[in-house]
Structure formats: C-alpha cells, structure tokens
Design an enzyme around this catalytic site. Structure first.
Site, PDB file in Angstrom:
ATOM      1  N   CYS A   1      -3.551   2.517  -4.446  1.00 18.81           N
ATOM      2  CA  CYS A   1      -4.694   3.091  -3.756  1.00 18.81           C
ATOM      3  C   CYS A   1      -4.506   4.558  -4.274  1.00 18.81           C
ATOM      4  CB  CYS A   1      -4.105   3.324  -2.287  1.00 18.81           C
ATOM      5  SG  CYS A   1      -5.238   4.323  -1.229  1.00 18.81           S
TER       6      CYS A   1
ATOM      7  N   HIS B   1      -7.589   0.541  -4.503  1.00 19.14           N
ATOM      8  CA  HIS B   1      -8.442   1.270  -3.446  1.00 19.14           C
ATOM      9  C   HIS B   1      -9.148   2.467  -4.389  1.00 19.14           C
ATOM     10  CE1 HIS B   1      -6.424  -0.192   0.438  1.00 19.14           C
ATOM     11  NE2 HIS B   1      -7.155  -0.878  -0.233  1.00 19.14           N
TER      12      HIS B   1
ATOM     13  N   ASP C   1     -13.183   3.576  -0.479  1.00 23.60           N
ATOM     14  CA  ASP C   1     -12.317   3.721   0.671  1.00 23.60           C
ATOM     15  C   ASP C   1     -12.649   4.844   1.057  1.00 23.60           C
ATOM     16  OD1 ASP C   1     -10.289   3.105   2.522  1.00 23.60           O
ATOM     17  OD2 ASP C   1      -8.692   3.435   0.994  1.00 23.60           O
ATOM     18  N   HIS C   2     -12.703   5.078   2.535  1.00 32.10           N
ATOM     19  CA  HIS C   2     -12.840   6.632   3.166  1.00 32.10           C
ATOM     20  C   HIS C   2     -13.863   7.404   2.583  1.00 32.10           C
ATOM     21  CE1 HIS C   2      -8.198   6.351   4.336  1.00 32.10           C
ATOM     22  NE2 HIS C   2      -8.983   5.367   4.653  1.00 32.10           N
TER      23      HIS C   2
ATOM     24  N   HIS D   1       0.885  -1.264   0.032  1.00 31.62           N
ATOM     25  CA  HIS D   1      -0.064   0.139  -0.028  1.00 31.62           C
ATOM     26  C   HIS D   1       0.794   1.248  -0.028  1.00 31.62           C
ATOM     27  CE1 HIS D   1      -2.902   3.118   1.417  1.00 31.62           C
ATOM     28  NE2 HIS D   1      -3.949   2.319   1.342  1.00 31.62           N
TER      29      HIS D   1
ATOM     30  N   TYR E   1     -14.304   4.667   7.658  1.00 34.57           N
ATOM     31  CA  TYR E   1     -15.233   3.414   7.134  1.00 34.57           C
ATOM     32  C   TYR E   1     -16.703   3.162   7.667  1.00 34.57           C
ATOM     33  CZ  TYR E   1     -10.559   1.572   5.886  1.00 34.57           C
ATOM     34  OH  TYR E   1      -9.440   1.637   5.309  1.00 34.57           O
TER      35      TYR E   1
HETATM   36  C1  DNO Z   1      -6.253   2.981   6.029  1.00 34.03           C
HETATM   37  C2  DNO Z   1      -5.756   2.080   5.059  1.00 34.03           C
HETATM   38  C3  DNO Z   1      -4.620   1.498   5.666  1.00 34.03           C
HETATM   39  C4  DNO Z   1      -4.157   0.240   4.891  1.00 34.03           C
HETATM   40  C5  DNO Z   1      -2.926  -0.318   5.482  1.00 34.03           C
HETATM   41  C6  DNO Z   1      -2.470  -1.415   4.354  1.00 34.03           C
HETATM   42  O1  DNO Z   1      -7.688   3.422   5.610  1.00 34.03           O
HETATM   43  O2  DNO Z   1      -5.685   2.596   3.922  1.00 34.03           O
HETATM   44  O3  DNO Z   1      -4.753   1.417   6.976  1.00 34.03           O
HETATM   45  O4  DNO Z   1      -5.020  -0.825   5.147  1.00 34.03           O
HETATM   46  O5  DNO Z   1      -1.687   0.794   5.382  1.00 34.03           O
HETATM   47  O6  DNO Z   1      -1.293  -2.150   5.098  1.00 34.03           O
END
Ligand code: DNO
Length: 392
Positions: A279, A306, A349-350, A241, A366
């Site tokens: 991501c 992501h 995500d987010h 990531h 989340y």
């Molecule tokens: C946060 C995530 C990170 C991700 C880690 C992967 O929302 O994007 O915590 O899961 O860095 O190891």
C-alpha cells in the site's frame, strides 16, 4: 500492464459492476461483507458472489479482507479455533479459484483519519490526518491513561487551544471520523449504529494493555505458521496490509510500519505465500519510509498493490495527494513492479470527492469520480511504462 482492479463493496455498493466494466476495470477486489468476522466463508457463498462478478465479464481477483479476529492478534483463548476456521475459509476460496488474500494485523483500529472532506481549494476534497486533532481525540475524548506522554509539548499546546473552542459537535465529528465512519464498512470493530462507540473502543484497547510489539509479532508468526500448509496446498497468497498510518498510535503495538518491520515478518515465515500488500499510500504517510526503495526491495514478495500517495507535513499531519503527485512516486513504483513482477493486481485507493461524489454517501475514501480519474491517470502511467519496457 498491472491488472486494473477496483474495490467493490458488494451488491449494496452504489457503484455497480456495470459501471466498473465501462471504465476499464478488469478485476474486482471484494469480500463477503455480510459474513461476521470469524465465521467460515462457505463455498456456496463464495461461488455465488464469484459467479455474479463473472456475469459482468469481470473476475474476482483479490479478497480484501479476510479479517483476522482481534483474538488471533492478541492471542486470546479462542484463537486456535478461529485460526482453524480461517484455514477452512482459505481452502474454500482456493477451491473457488481465488488466490490472493489481503488482511491486516493492526490491533483495534483498521485505519485512521481525522477529516474525511478536507478541501483542496479547487472544489474537491480529500482525506486528512490532523495530528493535533488526533491527540485531542486521544487525550480529551478517549482520555487514555498516559496519552499525553505520546505527544510533543507543541501538540499538547494545540490541544489546549482546541479545548477553548471545540463544541460537542466538533467532538462528535472526530469520533465519527476516527472510529466510526472509517471502520464499519471495512468490517472493523465499530459499526455505524453502535450507540456508544467510545466505550466499545476503550474496552477494545483494554484487550491490548499487556501486548507488547514483541508479543504481537509472536502472534503474527503463530498465525502465519498455522495457515501456511493450507496456503501451500491451495496456492493462497497472503498479503498483509501495512499499518495506516505507519506510526505508533493510541498506545497500541503496530508492527507493519517500516522497512525493518516488513523484513521481519517476511523472514519470520520464509514462504512465498507469506507476502505483502504494497500500500504505497500507507507507507508514504510515514516520513521514515522511502517508498520506491521499499518497492525495489520487496516487489518479489508483493502480491497486491494499492496505488495512492500522500503529502506529509512537518507537524505530523498528512493528506492524500493526487495519484500523480505526493511522496509515494507512483510512476517509479509502476516501473519497479512491472520490471520485477509484471501483471500484479493493483487498485487505486482513497481518491478525492469530486463532481457530486460528496452527495452520494460513498464509503470514506472510495468515491466514484475521484477514483475513476485516478484510474485513468494510473492507466496512462502503466501504458507509458510498458512502452518504455517494450511490453506489448
Ligand atoms: C482502507 C483500507 C484498509 C484495508 C485493510 C486490509 O481504506 O486500506 O481498510 O482494506 O486494512 O485488511
């Protein structure tokens, strides 16, 4: 279509698998959150969770994360033993049919935000990174030696202004947001019930005082080379990531932030099992990154995506954007991934807190309604792209 996955935090998650199957989720992204970092993930434990997921007609598509212990990152004396255990966990996952593993190589801090409920003006709120508040945390709360040298005079002037008005409550909020609430649930270093988070954090930073980016790169290469034979044997796709935000912070070395960094670790261990979690949100938070250009360049070595986006402001702040807006350009990203590597697992995500999410105590970023809306938006994008590409 790309595979629609969702990050689920296990049986304790208030968002249940029954809810997820109703909104069209296909694959689950999760981890054995109750196994302490560094301990082996046994076949029994993996099978038990996998079977539970499958009993809802879903599949366990991606592990996020199989945490890499700090000692592997800074090269502590026990790293070889920890790497051996990591290899056993990987093989066990492979035996259970789970082949995609997201991890990160960020020292100490997994991801950073200063504000977890920044209002959007329409009643919803989103995650925000306020550069000056972060500087305040660094210089005034952490009191890191030499921290001031990392900020501009303009930022330091803002810190001076904050000093005049900040109460202990404001400081507490910053500590909570930066090193507590964003960390524990992702198996980070600080847990919600730790009594002295700032002191723990200082001692963690200390571990890296002699670790240059070159040294951290060497340690990443060492780790990847050590695990590749197991990845080859069990077809395990490792995907790192990117650092979030993709910037140098708190004097820590950060080595997955930009095109050059990605190129480096992919070439350092040129095995297709050494890949990237693309991501889009993290990468977009660096004004230096052209996110679609990175996708074009690295789609083939991407194993997991992501989808989220941010807006970056001239003062260095950034805020999570709508999944249809911001600088990540998700529409273009879906086009690129579907053309180059169709069917990759992706998760939204987010997303914002909305329609009562804020009262539910979800893990930061989340939410349920916010992510459900985002998934609907992205699903629409994916359908249009497939139609453009003539994919049935
Ligand atoms: C946060 C995530 C990170 C991700 C880690 C992967 O929302 O994007 O915590 O899961 O860095 O190891």
């Amino acid at each position: 279509m790309m595979e629609k996955t969702w990050r689920w935090f296990g049986r304790k998650d208030k968002i249940t698998l029954d809810m997820l199957r109703q909104i069209g989720v296909e694959g689950i992204v999760t981890a054995l959150h109750d196994v302490p970092n560094g301990e082996i993930w046994t076949v029994e434990k993996i099978t038990e969770l996998r079977d539970y997921i499958e009993s809802f007609g879903l599949r366990w598509s991606v592990v996020e994360s199989l945490p890499v212990c700090e000692s592997i990152k800074y090269g502590g004396p026990d790293r070889d033993g920890l790497i051996e255990k990591y290899k056993v966990s990987l093989a066990n996952l492979g035996k259970c049919g789970i082949h995609t593993i997201c991890y990160n190589f960020m020292p100490v801090l997994d991801w950073a935000r200063t504000d977890l409920e920044n209002p959007n003006g329409d009643g919803t709120s989103s995650l925000y990174f306020n550069h000056a508040e972060f500087a305040y945390f660094d210089c005034q709360i952490l009191r890191r030696t030499g921290a001031e040298a990392d900020y501009t005079a303009e930022t330091l002037a803002k810190v001076e202004e904050m000093k005049k008005v900040f109460t202990p409550k404001d400081e507490h909020r910053l500590v909570e947001n930066i090193i507590v609430k964003t960390q524990g649930f992702v198996n980070g270093n600080i847990k919600e019930d730790d009594e002295k988070p700032v002191e723990i954090f200082r001692s963690l930073l200390e571990l890296y005082k002699d670790i240059t980016p070159e040294k951290l790169r060497e340690n990443m290469k060492y780790f990847l080379e050590a695990i590749m034979p197991v990845c080859d044997e069990w077809d395990m796709n490792m995907c790192v990531h990117p650092d979030d935000p993709p910037l140098q912070i708190l004097g820590l070395p950060r080595i997955v932030t930009c095109d050059k960094d990605i190129e480096w670790f992919l070439n350092a261990v040129p095995n297709e099992h050494n890949g990237l979690t693309f991501c889009a949100g993290s990468l977009s938070a660096g004004a230096h990154n052209d996110v679609p250009a990175l996708a074009e360049k690295y789609a083939k070595r991407t194993h997991f995506v992501h989808l989220r986006s941010t807006n970056v402001f001239p003062n260095g702040d950034f805020k999570e954007a709508s999944h249809l807006g911001g600088r990540a350009n998700i529409i273009e990203l879906v086009r690129i991934f579907q053309k180059q590597k169709p069917g990759l697992p992706m998760r939204v995500d987010h997303a914002p807190l909305m329609l009562g999410d804020e009262k539910m105590g979800y893990n930061a970023g989340y939410s349920f309604h916010g992510r459900m809306l985002a998934l609907g938006q992205v699903e629409g994008v994916m359908a249009v792209v497939d139609n453009e590409l003539g994919i049935k």
